[in-house]
Scaffold this active site. Structure first.
Site, PDB file in Angstrom:
ATOM      1  N   THR A   1      49.221  12.002  59.350  1.00  0.00           N
ATOM      2  CA  THR A   1      48.684  13.275  58.877  1.00  0.00           C
ATOM      3  C   THR A   1      48.897  14.403  59.880  1.00  0.00           C
ATOM      4  O   THR A   1      49.154  15.549  59.500  1.00  0.00           O
ATOM      5  CB  THR A   1      47.179  13.133  58.570  1.00  0.00           C
ATOM      6  OG1 THR A   1      47.006  12.169  57.535  1.00  0.00           O
ATOM      7  CG2 THR A   1      46.569  14.450  58.118  1.00  0.00           C
TER       8      THR A   1
ATOM      9  N   THR B   1      45.946   8.143  60.781  1.00  0.00           N
ATOM     10  CA  THR B   1      44.638   7.553  61.052  1.00  0.00           C
ATOM     11  C   THR B   1      44.334   6.314  60.213  1.00  0.00           C
ATOM     12  O   THR B   1      43.411   5.566  60.540  1.00  0.00           O
ATOM     13  CB  THR B   1      43.513   8.583  60.832  1.00  0.00           C
ATOM     14  OG1 THR B   1      43.565   9.053  59.479  1.00  0.00           O
ATOM     15  CG2 THR B   1      43.651   9.753  61.783  1.00  0.00           C
ATOM     16  N   ASP B   2      45.107   6.083  59.133  1.00  0.00           N
ATOM     17  CA  ASP B   2      44.834   4.902  58.300  1.00  0.00           C
ATOM     18  C   ASP B   2      44.808   3.619  59.107  1.00  0.00           C
ATOM     19  O   ASP B   2      44.039   2.703  58.810  1.00  0.00           O
ATOM     20  CB  ASP B   2      45.896   4.763  57.198  1.00  0.00           C
ATOM     21  CG  ASP B   2      45.715   5.773  56.077  1.00  0.00           C
ATOM     22  OD1 ASP B   2      44.692   6.474  56.070  1.00  0.00           O
ATOM     23  OD2 ASP B   2      46.607   5.841  55.210  1.00  0.00           O
TER      24      ASP B   2
END
Length: 329
Positions: free
Chosen positions: A14, A89-90
């Site tokens: 992201t 960040t997943d």
């Protein structure tokens, strides 16, 4: 004043994403683009930027992480003071955990990212990147293993979890606390953890698939029975509570243990699997007595990665159990 040399590895996520017409945000920015957007970085460190990939966090693989671990060890041995890995960040909690297991260097390795895209109002990427470089350049961060830095908080790789899908404060250490914070441009450490022994970096990872099975109320266990036929070489069961399964699944676990190592983890966000409290069929005492590996205090996803690495390193039996226990508490 000579600035510390910091390696920055960008993998996508992201933090690198901008709008694509009619298609939401997608990875477009390189590591160099990220650095140019934060002029303050030039006062913190001398950065050497590597754009490893432009993948969303969910598309990173264990093979990618093994390659990044090798790159980190090679570069950190050349005089870099520390390193920052930028990603989606997943999977930050998994990446940090694997790097904690595989990177031999004692120099700081910090993983960061962003919850909001680069063009979003209140984008958190620049602040997170600056904080991550601040921590990576700090000698006090050496020897702590891999760290996760977002929202000005410093978390240990072993315990950090993504706890919200949207908030900049998404990363927490359930049952524990941040090791420190970045305040007024400096690292404030409140606690430290001793590092676990580093694992050998496997040469072949494709032949060590491990299944992760979460058991809800009323589950009939058919996935457990299917795992050997699907080619899995290990399994992690996210059991209920302190490590409990429906009684009717206990014999299925015994059958599965005859074919592969099985880790008994918990689906609960914090707290360890118990060892000696409950004695009913399907309880932790029953399942451990049948030969299940005690899952320790790490989440199921991390347990899967640890078991995969141990299997890939050709550990089995009591040797595998011992190695798992060393890295799961």
């Amino acid at each position: 004043m000579t600035l510390p040399r910091i390696l920055l590895i960008s993998t996508g996520g992201t933090i690198t994403m901008t709008d694509s017409p009619g298609a939401g945000i997608v990875p477009t920015l390189s590591g160099a683009d990220l650095v140019r957007a934060v002029p303050e970085l030039a006062r913190k460190a001398d950065l050497d930027v590597v754009s490893f990939s432009t993948k969303p966090g969910a598309s990173l693989t264990l093979e990618d992480l093994s390659e990044i671990a090798a790159l980190l060890d090679a570069k950190l041995s050349e005089g870099f003071a520390g390193a920052v890995v930028v990603q989606g960040t997943d999977t930050i909690e998994e990446t940090a955990f694997v790097l904690d297991l595989l990177v031999k260097s004692e120099r700081p390795v910090v993983v960061t990212g962003a919850m909001r895209g680069a063009a979003a109002p209140g984008a958190d990427g620049p602040a997170n990147l600056l904080a991550a470089v601040t921590v990576a350049a700090e000698p006090a961060a050496a020897g702590l293993g891999a760290l996760v830095v977002l929202n000005d908080e410093v978390h240990a790789a072993r315990y950090v979890q993504k706890s919200h899908t949207a908030l900049p404060s998404a990363f927490t250490s359930p049952g524990f606390a941040p090791l420190g914070r970045v305040i007024e441009g400096g690292l404030h450490l409140y606690a430290s953890l001793s590092r676990r022994p580093v694992l050998a970096r496997p040469q072949q990872l494709a032949d060590s698939p491990v299944a992760l099975i979460k058991i809800p109320l009323g589950d009939d266990g058919r996935l457990l029975a299917a795992l050997p036929g699907l080619g899995y070489r290990g399994a992690v069961i996210e059991a209920m509570g302190a490590g409990h399964l429906p009684a009717r699944l206990a014999e299925m676990v015994s059958s599965l243990l005859e074919k592969m190592p099985v880790v008994l983890a918990t689906r609960v966000a914090s707290g360890p699997v118990f060892r000696k409290t409950y004695g009913f069929p399907g309880s932790e005492m029953d399942l451990l007595a049948r030969g299940a590996i005690h899952g320790g205090s790490i989440a199921g996803g991390k347990a899967c990665l640890l078991l995969r690495l141990l299997i890939a390193n050709k550990l089995e039996g009591e040797q595998l159990k011992l190695a798992y226990a060393q890295h799961s508490h």
